[in-house]
Structure formats: structure tokens, C-alpha cells
Design an enzyme around this catalytic site. Sequence first.
Site, PDB file in Angstrom:
ATOM      1  N   ARG A   6      39.399  57.563  17.974  1.00 43.31           N
ATOM      2  CA  ARG A   6      39.150  56.619  18.854  1.00 43.31           C
ATOM      3  C   ARG A   6      39.440  55.285  18.094  1.00 43.31           C
ATOM      4  O   ARG A   6      38.666  54.960  17.123  1.00 43.31           O
ATOM      5  CB  ARG A   6      37.686  56.937  19.421  1.00 43.31           C
ATOM      6  CG  ARG A   6      37.236  58.015  20.259  1.00 43.31           C
ATOM      7  CD  ARG A   6      38.064  57.977  21.555  1.00 43.31           C
ATOM      8  NE  ARG A   6      37.901  58.726  22.545  1.00 43.31           N
ATOM      9  CZ  ARG A   6      38.247  58.727  23.702  1.00 43.31           C
ATOM     10  NH1 ARG A   6      39.008  57.771  24.286  1.00 43.31           N
ATOM     11  NH2 ARG A   6      37.680  59.639  24.606  1.00 43.31           N
TER      12      ARG A   6
ATOM     13  N   ALA B 177      36.222  64.182  29.063  1.00 43.96           N
ATOM     14  CA  ALA B 177      35.928  63.144  29.966  1.00 43.96           C
ATOM     15  C   ALA B 177      36.969  62.383  30.455  1.00 43.96           C
ATOM     16  O   ALA B 177      38.172  62.548  29.873  1.00 43.96           O
ATOM     17  CB  ALA B 177      34.640  62.274  29.439  1.00 43.96           C
TER      18      ALA B 177
ATOM     19  N   ARG C   2      25.566  35.424  32.048  1.00 44.88           N
ATOM     20  CA  ARG C   2      25.806  36.968  31.837  1.00 44.88           C
ATOM     21  C   ARG C   2      27.362  37.381  31.811  1.00 44.88           C
ATOM     22  O   ARG C   2      28.116  37.181  32.899  1.00 44.88           O
ATOM     23  CB  ARG C   2      25.147  37.843  33.086  1.00 44.88           C
ATOM     24  CG  ARG C   2      23.572  37.661  33.078  1.00 44.88           C
ATOM     25  CD  ARG C   2      22.737  38.352  31.767  1.00 44.88           C
ATOM     26  NE  ARG C   2      21.387  38.556  32.074  1.00 44.88           N
ATOM     27  CZ  ARG C   2      20.508  37.739  31.243  1.00 44.88           C
ATOM     28  NH1 ARG C   2      21.040  36.889  30.313  1.00 44.88           N
ATOM     29  NH2 ARG C   2      19.270  37.838  31.669  1.00 44.88           N
ATOM     30  N   GLU C   3      27.526  38.068  30.686  1.00 44.55           N
ATOM     31  CA  GLU C   3      28.830  38.728  30.703  1.00 44.55           C
ATOM     32  C   GLU C   3      28.805  40.219  30.635  1.00 44.55           C
ATOM     33  O   GLU C   3      27.886  40.733  30.125  1.00 44.55           O
ATOM     34  CB  GLU C   3      29.717  38.318  29.457  1.00 44.55           C
ATOM     35  CG  GLU C   3      29.843  36.808  29.344  1.00 44.55           C
ATOM     36  CD  GLU C   3      30.422  36.304  28.007  1.00 44.55           C
ATOM     37  OE1 GLU C   3      30.828  35.158  27.875  1.00 44.55           O
ATOM     38  OE2 GLU C   3      30.495  37.204  27.079  1.00 44.55           O
TER      39      GLU C   3
ATOM     40  N   ALA D  42      26.051  52.250  28.869  1.00 44.23           N
ATOM     41  CA  ALA D  42      25.914  50.753  28.304  1.00 44.23           C
ATOM     42  C   ALA D  42      25.352  49.798  29.337  1.00 44.23           C
ATOM     43  O   ALA D  42      26.071  48.880  29.704  1.00 44.23           O
ATOM     44  CB  ALA D  42      27.416  50.505  28.061  1.00 44.23           C
TER      45      ALA D  42
ATOM     46  N   GLU E 254      40.711  66.436  34.753  1.00 45.90           N
ATOM     47  CA  GLU E 254      40.365  66.044  33.507  1.00 45.90           C
ATOM     48  C   GLU E 254      40.385  67.476  32.583  1.00 45.90           C
ATOM     49  O   GLU E 254      40.932  67.278  31.637  1.00 45.90           O
ATOM     50  CB  GLU E 254      39.269  65.223  33.365  1.00 45.90           C
ATOM     51  CG  GLU E 254      39.254  63.845  34.011  1.00 45.90           C
ATOM     52  CD  GLU E 254      40.609  62.823  33.403  1.00 45.90           C
ATOM     53  OE1 GLU E 254      40.720  63.322  31.849  1.00 45.90           O
ATOM     54  OE2 GLU E 254      40.940  61.894  33.489  1.00 45.90           O
TER      55      GLU E 254
ATOM     56  N   GLU F 262      43.033  67.717  29.759  1.00 51.03           N
ATOM     57  CA  GLU F 262      42.763  67.623  28.208  1.00 51.03           C
ATOM     58  C   GLU F 262      42.695  68.757  27.562  1.00 51.03           C
ATOM     59  O   GLU F 262      42.868  68.727  26.328  1.00 51.03           O
ATOM     60  CB  GLU F 262      41.325  66.902  28.272  1.00 51.03           C
ATOM     61  CG  GLU F 262      41.695  65.106  28.667  1.00 51.03           C
ATOM     62  CD  GLU F 262      40.558  64.483  28.466  1.00 51.03           C
ATOM     63  OE1 GLU F 262      39.303  65.029  27.837  1.00 51.03           O
ATOM     64  OE2 GLU F 262      40.616  63.061  28.858  1.00 51.03           O
TER      65      GLU F 262
ATOM     66  N   GLU G 244      48.308  60.336  24.776  1.00 49.52           N
ATOM     67  CA  GLU G 244      47.098  61.115  24.668  1.00 49.52           C
ATOM     68  C   GLU G 244      47.278  62.143  23.543  1.00 49.52           C
ATOM     69  O   GLU G 244      48.076  63.103  23.665  1.00 49.52           O
ATOM     70  CB  GLU G 244      46.576  61.665  25.753  1.00 49.52           C
ATOM     71  CG  GLU G 244      44.947  61.829  25.994  1.00 49.52           C
ATOM     72  CD  GLU G 244      44.406  61.950  27.167  1.00 49.52           C
ATOM     73  OE1 GLU G 244      43.396  61.813  27.539  1.00 49.52           O
ATOM     74  OE2 GLU G 244      45.275  62.673  28.183  1.00 49.52           O
TER      75      GLU G 244
ATOM     76  N   GLU H 213      29.136  50.547  33.748  1.00 52.80           N
ATOM     77  CA  GLU H 213      29.952  52.246  33.828  1.00 52.80           C
ATOM     78  C   GLU H 213      28.709  53.190  34.176  1.00 52.80           C
ATOM     79  O   GLU H 213      27.670  53.181  33.650  1.00 52.80           O
ATOM     80  CB  GLU H 213      30.556  52.391  32.477  1.00 52.80           C
ATOM     81  CG  GLU H 213      31.111  53.733  32.355  1.00 52.80           C
ATOM     82  CD  GLU H 213      31.935  53.882  30.941  1.00 52.80           C
ATOM     83  OE1 GLU H 213      32.323  55.122  30.948  1.00 52.80           O
ATOM     84  OE2 GLU H 213      31.549  53.119  30.122  1.00 52.80           O
TER      85      GLU H 213
END
Length: 185
Positions: free
Chosen positions: A65, A77, A38-39, A114, A93, A97, A141, A120
Site C-alpha cells: 500500500r 476487498a 468542511r473538507e 473514516a 472481488e 483478487e 495489481e 466511505e
Amino acid sequence: MDAHLKETRISGEIAYDGSFLKVHRDMIRLPDGKEVSREYIKHPGAVVILPVLDNGNVLLERQFRYPNDRVFIELPAGKIDPGEDHLACAKRELVEETGYTASQWDFVCTIHNAIAYSDEFLDIYLARGLVAGETQLDDGEFIETISMPLAEMLDAIRTGAITDVKTIIGAFWLEKIQAGTWQPG
């Protein structure tokens, strides 16, 4: 209770050690006894802010992105620093931002965006009582802030103008919160 589904780590190594992401490769034993690899990516976690202006509009960002070679419309985020309180991260944040601070914060939920290849998680916070200020963007940024009514945001999701998963989930939560059918946290 879930033993018939559990995969067990036998051994592992770091396949890639980057400045932000680390890719792990583990050998695991499946519930039927077979061994496979598994990766997966280790991630420190992040926060998502659902900032609602006094007029009811949602404060959003437009940001390029690189992996997808396009500008996305998304909620503010950011990554949680080691040992950082998650709400403190959300407050930091939002200021960095957008320049905004908020007088009212509510935890909404935790999402795992994911699960097939990363650990995450993202904690979503609702921010209200917003007061404008100066942004404190990180070096490198580049962010443009915009605002839109929730109905317009939902239409942008429906038409594919907004495709970012954290933003879509945040919008769906806000729709339920504003309707009074769901409560934060």
C-alpha cells in the site's frame, strides 16, 4: 431529535477531482449559527470479504500500500462500481483478487471507516464453501494470498502485524460468529 447536532450545508465546491477520489469543500452552518468549512472525500463504497476455508483458516492477502510504504495483511476487498449490487461486487472481488468462489454468502455488517473526512462505507460479507480457481487481477495489481487460523490472525492483530481496520473488524466479527455469540446480518 438531533437538530442540536446537525450541520447544514450552505455552499460547496470540488477542491480536487481525481480519477478515483473527489475532495469536496463545503461551507456549513453549525448548530450555534457559526459558519465554517468542511473538507471531505466522496467515495462510492466498497465491500470486504471474510473468506473462511473449509479447514477454518481465513484467506487473506498481502499487498503493498503506497501511502504507507509497506506491505499489509488484509482481507480481500474492492470498490463498488456504479449501480453494482453489493453482493455481486463481493463475489467479483473474491474471484479477481484470490481466484476463489464461494457457495455460501452472508451479509455481516456495514462499517464507516473514516467518518471524520469521508462518506466511505464498507459492507462486510462472510464467504464459505470456498473453491480455488485462477485470479483475475487488475492491471497494476499485485497480491499474494495466504491463509491463517483465526487465533493466529487475532494474535497478529494484538502484536501489530495486522493493522488494517477492515481486517481487524472482520476478525473480531468472525471470532464472535464462530463462538456462536453473534450472527451475520
